[in-house]
Design a protein around this motif. Structure first.
Motif, PDB file in Angstrom:
ATOM      1  N   THR A 109       0.719  -0.674  -0.153  1.00 46.97           N
ATOM      2  CA  THR A 109      -0.208   0.116   0.211  1.00 46.97           C
ATOM      3  C   THR A 109       0.855   0.853   0.028  1.00 46.97           C
ATOM      4  OG1 THR A 109      -0.553   0.296   2.615  1.00 46.97           O
ATOM      5  CG2 THR A 109      -1.667  -1.535   0.970  1.00 46.97           C
ATOM      6  N   GLY A 110      -0.092   2.357   0.065  1.00 45.96           N
ATOM      7  CA  GLY A 110       0.858   4.032  -0.326  1.00 45.96           C
ATOM      8  C   GLY A 110       1.037   3.690  -1.305  1.00 45.96           C
ATOM      9  N   ARG A 111       1.864   5.340  -2.297  1.00 46.09           N
ATOM     10  CA  ARG A 111       1.574   6.107  -3.494  1.00 46.09           C
ATOM     11  C   ARG A 111       2.926   5.743  -3.674  1.00 46.09           C
ATOM     12  NH1 ARG A 111      -0.696  12.022  -3.412  1.00 46.09           N
ATOM     13  NH2 ARG A 111       1.193  13.332  -5.312  1.00 46.09           N
ATOM     14  N   LEU A 112       2.707   5.647  -5.117  1.00 49.14           N
ATOM     15  CA  LEU A 112       4.148   6.288  -6.483  1.00 49.14           C
ATOM     16  C   LEU A 112       3.759   7.262  -6.793  1.00 49.14           C
ATOM     17  CD1 LEU A 112       7.132   4.445  -6.561  1.00 49.14           C
ATOM     18  CD2 LEU A 112       6.099   3.592  -8.421  1.00 49.14           C
ATOM     19  N   ASP A 113       4.430   8.464  -6.863  1.00 51.89           N
ATOM     20  CA  ASP A 113       4.995   9.075  -8.199  1.00 51.89           C
ATOM     21  C   ASP A 113       6.357   8.856  -8.719  1.00 51.89           C
ATOM     22  OD1 ASP A 113       3.627  12.232  -6.918  1.00 51.89           O
ATOM     23  OD2 ASP A 113       3.725  10.284  -4.682  1.00 51.89           O
ATOM     24  N   VAL A 114       5.394   8.821 -10.088  1.00 52.38           N
ATOM     25  CA  VAL A 114       6.524   8.530 -11.470  1.00 52.38           C
ATOM     26  C   VAL A 114       6.521  10.187 -12.543  1.00 52.38           C
ATOM     27  CG1 VAL A 114       6.194   7.167 -12.722  1.00 52.38           C
ATOM     28  CG2 VAL A 114       5.263   6.516 -10.989  1.00 52.38           C
ATOM     29  N   GLY A 115       7.706  10.155 -12.582  1.00 54.13           N
ATOM     30  CA  GLY A 115       8.039  11.171 -13.789  1.00 54.13           C
ATOM     31  C   GLY A 115       7.981  11.106 -14.714  1.00 54.13           C
ATOM     32  N   LEU A 116       7.486  11.207 -15.944  1.00 51.42           N
ATOM     33  CA  LEU A 116       7.581  11.053 -17.138  1.00 51.42           C
ATOM     34  C   LEU A 116       7.780  12.238 -18.227  1.00 51.42           C
ATOM     35  CD1 LEU A 116       4.021   9.128 -17.428  1.00 51.42           C
ATOM     36  CD2 LEU A 116       6.231   7.994 -16.761  1.00 51.42           C
ATOM     37  N   PHE A 117       8.409  11.412 -19.474  1.00 53.41           N
ATOM     38  CA  PHE A 117       8.338  12.737 -20.445  1.00 53.41           C
ATOM     39  C   PHE A 117       7.795  12.080 -22.264  1.00 53.41           C
ATOM     40  CE2 PHE A 117      11.332   9.150 -21.133  1.00 53.41           C
ATOM     41  CZ  PHE A 117      11.361   8.837 -22.482  1.00 53.41           C
ATOM     42  N   GLY A 118       7.549  13.005 -22.411  1.00 53.50           N
ATOM     43  CA  GLY A 118       6.778  12.707 -23.976  1.00 53.50           C
ATOM     44  C   GLY A 118       6.966  11.549 -24.806  1.00 53.50           C
ATOM     45  N   SER A 119       7.928  10.724 -25.289  1.00 50.12           N
ATOM     46  CA  SER A 119       7.510  10.118 -25.745  1.00 50.12           C
ATOM     47  C   SER A 119       7.768   8.015 -25.025  1.00 50.12           C
ATOM     48  CB  SER A 119       9.128  10.186 -26.581  1.00 50.12           C
ATOM     49  OG  SER A 119      10.036   9.477 -26.512  1.00 50.12           O
ATOM     50  N   GLY A 120       7.845   8.885 -23.335  1.00 54.50           N
ATOM     51  CA  GLY A 120       8.153   8.119 -22.833  1.00 54.50           C
ATOM     52  C   GLY A 120       6.620   6.926 -23.110  1.00 54.50           C
ATOM     53  N   VAL A 121       5.596   7.928 -22.749  1.00 53.07           N
ATOM     54  CA  VAL A 121       4.474   7.630 -22.551  1.00 53.07           C
ATOM     55  C   VAL A 121       3.870   6.173 -23.312  1.00 53.07           C
ATOM     56  CG1 VAL A 121       4.098   9.045 -20.842  1.00 53.07           C
ATOM     57  CG2 VAL A 121       3.012   9.606 -22.934  1.00 53.07           C
ATOM     58  N   LEU A 122       4.543   6.183 -24.643  1.00 51.93           N
ATOM     59  CA  LEU A 122       3.862   5.680 -25.729  1.00 51.93           C
ATOM     60  C   LEU A 122       3.881   4.177 -25.662  1.00 51.93           C
ATOM     61  CD1 LEU A 122       4.998   7.889 -28.667  1.00 51.93           C
ATOM     62  CD2 LEU A 122       3.201   8.214 -27.658  1.00 51.93           C
ATOM     63  N   ASP A 123       4.458   3.704 -25.056  1.00 54.00           N
ATOM     64  CA  ASP A 123       4.790   1.913 -25.169  1.00 54.00           C
ATOM     65  C   ASP A 123       5.044   1.777 -23.866  1.00 54.00           C
ATOM     66  OD1 ASP A 123       4.756  -0.283 -26.234  1.00 54.00           O
ATOM     67  OD2 ASP A 123       6.701   0.019 -26.336  1.00 54.00           O
ATOM     68  N   VAL A 124       6.284   1.044 -23.236  1.00 59.39           N
ATOM     69  CA  VAL A 124       6.691   0.803 -22.676  1.00 59.39           C
ATOM     70  C   VAL A 124       6.866   0.977 -20.923  1.00 59.39           C
ATOM     71  CG1 VAL A 124       8.981  -0.031 -21.145  1.00 59.39           C
ATOM     72  CG2 VAL A 124       9.038   0.300 -23.962  1.00 59.39           C
ATOM     73  N   ILE A 125       7.171   2.346 -20.975  1.00 61.67           N
ATOM     74  CA  ILE A 125       6.566   2.619 -19.595  1.00 61.67           C
ATOM     75  C   ILE A 125       4.807   2.278 -18.956  1.00 61.67           C
ATOM     76  CG2 ILE A 125       6.855   5.002 -17.871  1.00 61.67           C
ATOM     77  CD1 ILE A 125       8.712   5.821 -19.858  1.00 61.67           C
ATOM     78  N   PRO A 126       3.988   2.560 -19.453  1.00 59.62           N
ATOM     79  CA  PRO A 126       2.702   2.573 -19.292  1.00 59.62           C
ATOM     80  C   PRO A 126       2.435   1.345 -18.764  1.00 59.62           C
ATOM     81  CG  PRO A 126       2.638   3.670 -21.207  1.00 59.62           C
ATOM     82  CD  PRO A 126       3.937   3.981 -21.272  1.00 59.62           C
ATOM     83  N   ARG A 127       3.097  -0.053 -19.726  1.00 59.99           N
ATOM     84  CA  ARG A 127       2.998  -1.508 -19.789  1.00 59.99           C
ATOM     85  C   ARG A 127       3.878  -1.572 -17.889  1.00 59.99           C
ATOM     86  NH1 ARG A 127       5.567  -4.325 -22.451  1.00 59.99           N
ATOM     87  NH2 ARG A 127       7.304  -2.701 -24.993  1.00 59.99           N
ATOM     88  N   LEU A 128       5.077  -1.206 -18.278  1.00 58.45           N
ATOM     89  CA  LEU A 128       5.388  -1.095 -16.296  1.00 58.45           C
ATOM     90  C   LEU A 128       4.034  -0.772 -15.662  1.00 58.45           C
ATOM     91  CD1 LEU A 128       8.929  -0.182 -17.554  1.00 58.45           C
ATOM     92  CD2 LEU A 128       8.537  -2.219 -17.228  1.00 58.45           C
ATOM     93  N   LEU A 129       4.354  -0.017 -16.142  1.00 55.83           N
ATOM     94  CA  LEU A 129       3.114   1.125 -14.512  1.00 55.83           C
ATOM     95  C   LEU A 129       1.901   0.156 -14.425  1.00 55.83           C
ATOM     96  CD1 LEU A 129       3.374   4.717 -15.453  1.00 55.83           C
ATOM     97  CD2 LEU A 129       3.899   3.089 -13.262  1.00 55.83           C
ATOM     98  N   ALA A 130       1.216  -0.480 -15.930  1.00 60.11           N
ATOM     99  CA  ALA A 130       0.156  -1.512 -15.539  1.00 60.11           C
ATOM    100  C   ALA A 130      -0.206  -2.666 -15.110  1.00 60.11           C
ATOM    101  CB  ALA A 130      -0.492  -1.966 -16.622  1.00 60.11           C
ATOM    102  N   ARG A 131       2.140  -3.322 -15.066  1.00 57.01           N
ATOM    103  CA  ARG A 131       1.932  -4.911 -15.083  1.00 57.01           C
ATOM    104  C   ARG A 131       2.184  -4.286 -13.253  1.00 57.01           C
ATOM    105  NH1 ARG A 131       6.151  -5.817 -18.226  1.00 57.01           N
ATOM    106  NH2 ARG A 131       5.245  -6.395 -19.280  1.00 57.01           N
ATOM    107  N   PHE A 132       2.533  -3.186 -12.649  1.00 64.84           N
ATOM    108  CA  PHE A 132       2.644  -2.874 -11.483  1.00 64.84           C
ATOM    109  C   PHE A 132       1.755  -3.007 -10.262  1.00 64.84           C
ATOM    110  CE2 PHE A 132       3.605  -0.036  -7.592  1.00 64.84           C
ATOM    111  CZ  PHE A 132       4.948  -0.868  -6.624  1.00 64.84           C
ATOM    112  N   HIS A 133       0.369  -1.935 -10.971  1.00 65.32           N
ATOM    113  CA  HIS A 133      -0.851  -1.901 -10.748  1.00 65.32           C
ATOM    114  C   HIS A 133      -1.380  -3.121  -9.907  1.00 65.32           C
ATOM    115  CE1 HIS A 133      -4.731   0.145  -9.511  1.00 65.32           C
ATOM    116  NE2 HIS A 133      -5.257  -0.786 -10.819  1.00 65.32           N
ATOM    117  N   SER A 134      -1.448  -4.052 -11.280  1.00 64.93           N
ATOM    118  CA  SER A 134      -2.339  -5.093 -11.648  1.00 64.93           C
ATOM    119  C   SER A 134      -1.006  -5.527 -10.337  1.00 64.93           C
ATOM    120  CB  SER A 134      -2.054  -5.947 -12.803  1.00 64.93           C
ATOM    121  OG  SER A 134      -0.057  -6.668 -12.736  1.00 64.93           O
ATOM    122  N   GLN A 135       0.135  -5.512  -9.601  1.00 61.81           N
ATOM    123  CA  GLN A 135       0.412  -7.007  -8.827  1.00 61.81           C
ATOM    124  C   GLN A 135       0.505  -5.942  -7.120  1.00 61.81           C
ATOM    125  OE1 GLN A 135       4.627  -6.244  -9.677  1.00 61.81           O
ATOM    126  NE2 GLN A 135       4.392  -7.558 -11.471  1.00 61.81           N
TER     127      GLN A 135
END
Length: 315
Positions: free
Chosen positions: A98-124
């Motif tokens: 439990t808790g909170r994770l603040d994540v810094g993103l940048f433009g092209s980083g949201v187009l593929d890899v990072i959202p998949r990593l975040l979604a996987r962590f959220h499911s866990q």
């Protein structure tokens, strides 16, 4: 009042009291608790002495709660349940569940890899709240040091003594071209376009910010290969760059993940360059951050990233 507070803070004594209240008999309560009857009686007497009230009426048939005892029984159940819930929440927080994770993103980083990593962590760990912040590289480094974010993602991050940097993958570069551009007509889908073919072609670059970035890499490559760089526009992010390509303003060199934008009027071709190869995507965080949530996130990134992410990025 202090004696009352001490009495109500003794979780073990409250549990003994509730067992006697539920059984209505000290002997049966002692059997249930696997203890002798005399010490149990002494605990109940000590609780009554500390509170200054009688909690039970002693009868030949057993123990009956007084009005004060019924009030204490209701409150004790609530206090013990609250204590168990608090202990459980504390345990989960300590495990990064439990808790909170603040994540810094940048433009092209949201187009593929990072959202998949975040979604996987959220499911866990669905009870960890993920909060996203769109920040430049310099802003991410500052936000990390000011503890406004716990982790960031970026490219070409300079070494910093207090910041840990870990490469997640290396992504190939591509050329985004207007659909009617001559270079599109003269090449096939998978045929690379050499940097020399972009000699004098109007180019759209990301801003030439103080921290080293893709714009610096592109400028240096054109210079190393002796190719004329014609900068038509400098824009803030990859979405704007690709949109200007679609509008016919010029070409842009970007990462393979930008092909996920799929804007009409834009064709992507692999880039061939002696000076420009792949571009790494990095994860960065404060070396001294003890957060269990951060540790859990990094473990998730490492266990589910690596070759799997890299292979998908290179397709």
């Amino acid at each position: 009042m202090e004696r009352w507070a001490r009495a109500l803070q003794d979780g073990r004594r409250l549990r003994l009291f509730l067992t006697v209240a539920e059984e209505g008999h000290v002997g049966r309560a002692a059997e249930r608790l696997h203890m002798a009857q005399p010490p149990l009686s002494r605990h109940i007497q000590a609780l009554e002495d500390e509170l200054g009230v009688a909690l039970f009426v002693r009868t030949p048939k057993g123990m009956q709660l007084t009005e004060a005892g019924r009030v204490l029984a209701d409150g004790a159940r609530h206090l013990l349940a609250l204590g168990e819930q608090t202990a459980e929440r504390t345990r989960l927080a300590g495990q990064g569940m439990t808790g909170r994770l603040d994540v810094g993103l940048f433009g092209s980083g949201v187009l593929d890899v990072i959202p998949r990593l975040l979604a996987r962590f959220h499911s866990q760990r669905p009870h960890v709240r993920i909060v996203l912040h769109n920040l430049t590289k310099a802003e991410q480094l500052q936000a990390l040091r000011e503890r406004r974010i716990a982790v960031g993602f970026n490219r070409l991050v300079p070494p910093e003594p207090d910041i840990a940097i870990e490469t997640l993958l290396r992504e190939p570069l591509v050329v985004a071209l207007p659909q009617q551009h001559p270079l599109v007509r003269h090449t096939t889908d998978e045929e690379p376009i050499s940097l020399s073919a972009l000699d004098g072609v109007p180019m759209i670059l990301y801003p030439n910010l103080p921290l080293h970035g893709l714009a610096h890499e592109v400028r240096a490559a054109f210079q190393v290969e002796g190719v004329r760089l014609h900068v038509e526009q400098e824009v803030e992010d990859v979405m704007t760059a690709v949109a200007l390509v679609a509008a016919g303003f010029g070409a842009a060199i970007t990462t393979r993940s930008a092909t996920n934008l799929r804007l009409p009027g834009v064709i992507f071709r692999p880039l061939h360059s002696r000076a420009l190869g792949t571009l790494e995507l990095c994860c960065l965080w404060r070396r001294d951050d003890p957060s269990p949530v951060l540790a859990a996130f990094l473990a998730s990134v490492r266990s589910h990233g690596g070759s799997e992410i890299d292979s998908q990025a290179m397709k």
